[in-house]
Design a protein around this motif. Structure first.
Motif, PDB file in Angstrom:
ATOM      1  N   GLU A 146     -30.170  23.154  -0.595  1.00 60.74           N
ATOM      2  CA  GLU A 146     -30.597  24.691  -0.226  1.00 60.74           C
ATOM      3  C   GLU A 146     -29.275  25.461  -0.009  1.00 60.74           C
ATOM      4  N   GLY A 147     -28.037  24.641   0.244  1.00 60.80           N
ATOM      5  CA  GLY A 147     -26.777  25.265   0.301  1.00 60.80           C
ATOM      6  C   GLY A 147     -26.216  25.823  -1.032  1.00 60.80           C
ATOM      7  N   LEU A 148     -26.761  25.220  -2.226  1.00 61.86           N
ATOM      8  CA  LEU A 148     -26.523  25.824  -3.358  1.00 61.86           C
ATOM      9  C   LEU A 148     -26.543  27.364  -3.735  1.00 61.86           C
ATOM     10  N   GLY A 149     -27.781  27.664  -2.961  1.00 65.11           N
ATOM     11  CA  GLY A 149     -27.653  29.366  -3.020  1.00 65.11           C
ATOM     12  C   GLY A 149     -27.906  29.742  -4.473  1.00 65.11           C
ATOM     13  N   ASN A 150     -28.360  29.072  -5.186  1.00 64.39           N
ATOM     14  CA  ASN A 150     -28.688  29.307  -6.613  1.00 64.39           C
ATOM     15  C   ASN A 150     -29.988  29.061  -7.033  1.00 64.39           C
ATOM     16  N   SER A 151     -30.856  29.833  -7.604  1.00 54.87           N
ATOM     17  CA  SER A 151     -32.441  29.613  -8.059  1.00 54.87           C
ATOM     18  C   SER A 151     -32.469  28.746  -9.105  1.00 54.87           C
ATOM     19  N   GLN A 152     -31.361  28.737  -9.911  1.00 59.40           N
ATOM     20  CA  GLN A 152     -31.650  27.580 -11.422  1.00 59.40           C
ATOM     21  C   GLN A 152     -30.901  26.278 -11.014  1.00 59.40           C
ATOM     22  N   LEU A 153     -29.939  26.141 -10.248  1.00 66.40           N
ATOM     23  CA  LEU A 153     -29.679  24.992  -9.443  1.00 66.40           C
ATOM     24  C   LEU A 153     -30.749  24.353  -8.721  1.00 66.40           C
ATOM     25  N   ALA A 154     -31.280  25.287  -7.620  1.00 64.83           N
ATOM     26  CA  ALA A 154     -32.307  24.790  -6.988  1.00 64.83           C
ATOM     27  C   ALA A 154     -33.660  24.371  -7.800  1.00 64.83           C
ATOM     28  N   ALA A 155     -33.980  24.859  -9.028  1.00 61.77           N
ATOM     29  CA  ALA A 155     -35.052  24.607  -9.682  1.00 61.77           C
ATOM     30  C   ALA A 155     -34.813  23.110 -10.478  1.00 61.77           C
ATOM     31  N   ALA A 156     -33.438  23.075 -10.727  1.00 65.53           N
ATOM     32  CA  ALA A 156     -32.976  21.659 -11.340  1.00 65.53           C
ATOM     33  C   ALA A 156     -33.110  20.510 -10.365  1.00 65.53           C
ATOM     34  N   TYR A 157     -32.915  20.881  -9.049  1.00 62.54           N
ATOM     35  CA  TYR A 157     -32.985  19.709  -7.864  1.00 62.54           C
ATOM     36  C   TYR A 157     -34.307  19.386  -7.746  1.00 62.54           C
ATOM     37  N   ASP A 158     -34.999  20.490  -7.719  1.00 59.92           N
ATOM     38  CA  ASP A 158     -36.523  20.345  -7.287  1.00 59.92           C
ATOM     39  C   ASP A 158     -37.365  19.471  -8.597  1.00 59.92           C
ATOM     40  N   SER A 159     -36.996  19.709 -10.019  1.00 63.57           N
ATOM     41  CA  SER A 159     -37.393  18.824 -10.885  1.00 63.57           C
ATOM     42  C   SER A 159     -36.788  17.479 -10.831  1.00 63.57           C
ATOM     43  N   ASN A 160     -35.690  17.379 -10.444  1.00 63.47           N
ATOM     44  CA  ASN A 160     -35.083  15.873 -10.168  1.00 63.47           C
ATOM     45  C   ASN A 160     -35.692  15.151  -9.197  1.00 63.47           C
ATOM     46  N   ARG A 161     -35.992  16.036  -8.196  1.00 58.36           N
ATOM     47  CA  ARG A 161     -36.547  15.457  -6.869  1.00 58.36           C
ATOM     48  C   ARG A 161     -38.022  14.679  -7.071  1.00 58.36           C
ATOM     49  N   ILE A 162     -38.568  15.297  -8.014  1.00 59.05           N
ATOM     50  CA  ILE A 162     -39.912  14.611  -8.649  1.00 59.05           C
ATOM     51  C   ILE A 162     -39.567  13.320  -9.247  1.00 59.05           C
ATOM     52  N   ARG A 163     -38.605  13.271 -10.250  1.00 58.69           N
ATOM     53  CA  ARG A 163     -38.315  12.142 -11.039  1.00 58.69           C
ATOM     54  C   ARG A 163     -37.743  10.979  -9.889  1.00 58.69           C
ATOM     55  N   ILE A 164     -37.224  11.515  -9.028  1.00 57.15           N
ATOM     56  CA  ILE A 164     -36.688  10.487  -7.942  1.00 57.15           C
ATOM     57  C   ILE A 164     -37.887   9.847  -7.216  1.00 57.15           C
ATOM     58  N   ALA A 165     -38.925  10.772  -6.750  1.00 54.43           N
ATOM     59  CA  ALA A 165     -40.009  10.263  -6.097  1.00 54.43           C
ATOM     60  C   ALA A 165     -40.773   9.362  -6.944  1.00 54.43           C
ATOM     61  N   ILE A 166     -40.780   9.294  -8.234  1.00 52.15           N
ATOM     62  CA  ILE A 166     -41.562   8.386  -9.099  1.00 52.15           C
ATOM     63  C   ILE A 166     -40.724   6.875  -9.115  1.00 52.15           C
ATOM     64  N   ILE A 167     -39.160   7.208  -9.109  1.00 56.00           N
ATOM     65  CA  ILE A 167     -38.590   6.043  -8.886  1.00 56.00           C
ATOM     66  C   ILE A 167     -38.693   5.331  -7.540  1.00 56.00           C
ATOM     67  N   GLN A 168     -38.747   6.141  -6.346  1.00 56.44           N
ATOM     68  CA  GLN A 168     -38.988   5.664  -5.182  1.00 56.44           C
ATOM     69  C   GLN A 168     -40.082   4.904  -5.128  1.00 56.44           C
ATOM     70  N   ASN A 169     -41.107   5.436  -5.547  1.00 52.86           N
ATOM     71  CA  ASN A 169     -42.396   4.531  -5.631  1.00 52.86           C
ATOM     72  C   ASN A 169     -42.708   3.481  -6.095  1.00 52.86           C
ATOM     73  N   ALA A 170     -41.758   3.324  -7.137  1.00 51.68           N
ATOM     74  CA  ALA A 170     -41.737   2.137  -7.821  1.00 51.68           C
ATOM     75  C   ALA A 170     -40.826   0.991  -6.960  1.00 51.68           C
ATOM     76  N   ARG A 171     -40.095   1.366  -6.170  1.00 54.38           N
ATOM     77  CA  ARG A 171     -39.071   0.408  -5.525  1.00 54.38           C
ATOM     78  C   ARG A 171     -39.030   0.899  -4.204  1.00 54.38           C
ATOM     79  N   PRO A 172     -40.051   1.067  -3.114  1.00 56.64           N
ATOM     80  CA  PRO A 172     -40.203   1.779  -1.881  1.00 56.64           C
ATOM     81  C   PRO A 172     -38.941   1.107  -0.850  1.00 56.64           C
TER      82      PRO A 172
END
Length: 219
Positions: A146-172
């Motif tokens: 949220e401190g990035l203050g940039n919508s494109q960077l925030a979108a990149a973070y959100d997309s990566n957040r989903i990928r990391i969730a998939i990884i986290q579910n594989a190794r909780p």
């Protein structure tokens, strides 16, 4: 409501259902599903589900296999390394921007949440805290994004957040990792409170390296 708007709304809802299935582990790391199975799972018509899958494929957490169906991102060592590296870079830049702009509201609450979980994890030898640990873990990363203050960077973070969730579910989270992860986060928070960008970014690098090791990947 005209048909075009109705279609867009259904696509948005189908996409959110898809994201929810990935975050909760209903759709798992490396899983293959046919389009008809995905329609049944998400409970939306085929057209909006296809559009949702296109969005997911564009963001890298799904792969479309022609005439076969869809495969969820597989958490290979290279994928894990790239996802965590992406998060670290965004976290570090968010840290620098928060400190340089003096935008540190909410840190006391973050610190309390981490200290509470650390205390609970230290006293919970059975390790019954994984879902709460994920929420608290994400709270710091979300705060930095949220401190990035940039919508494109925030979108990149959100997309990566989903990928990391998939990884986290594989190794909780397990008990020992909850304790060490909270300690690593608290080091970041302490550096933020001191407005020490160098210490904060170094603590984030250390946290990334330790997470890679936890997931069995060499930094």
């Amino acid at each position: 409501m005209n048909e075009a708007i109705k279609g867009e709304l259904l696509t948005d809802k189908a996409y959110q259902a898809l994201v929810s299935a990935l975050r909760t582990g209903t759709l798992r790391n490396g899983q293959f599903v046919s389009m008809s199975q995905l329609v049944d799972l998400l409970e939306y018509p085929i057209a909006p589900v296809r559009e949702a899958v296109k969005q997911g494929s564009a963001q890298g957490f799904l792969s479309t296999l022609p005439k076969r169906g869809v495969q969820v991102l597989e958490a290979s060592p290279d994928i894990i390394r790239e996802c965590l590296d992406t998060r670290m870079v965004l976290d570090q830049e968010g840290t620098r921007r928060r400190i340089s702009g003096g935008d540190l509201e909410g840190l006391d609450d973050l610190q309390r949440r981490h200290e509470t979980l650390l205390e609970e994890a230290t006293g919970d030898s059975a390790g019954h805290l994984p879902s709460k640990a994920i929420r608290v873990d994400l709270s710091l990363h979300d705060y930095l994004a949220e401190g990035l203050g940039n919508s494109q960077l925030a979108a990149a973070y959100d997309s990566n957040r989903i990928r990391i969730a998939i990884i986290q579910n594989a190794r909780p989270f397990l008990h020992d990792r909850i304790v060490s992860a909270m300690e690593e986060h608290l080091a970041v928070i302490d550096a933020l409170k001191k407005r020490d960008a160098a210490a904060a970014t170094a603590a984030l690098k250390h946290h990334c390296d330790q997470t890679l090791r936890w997931w069995g990947v060499v930094a």
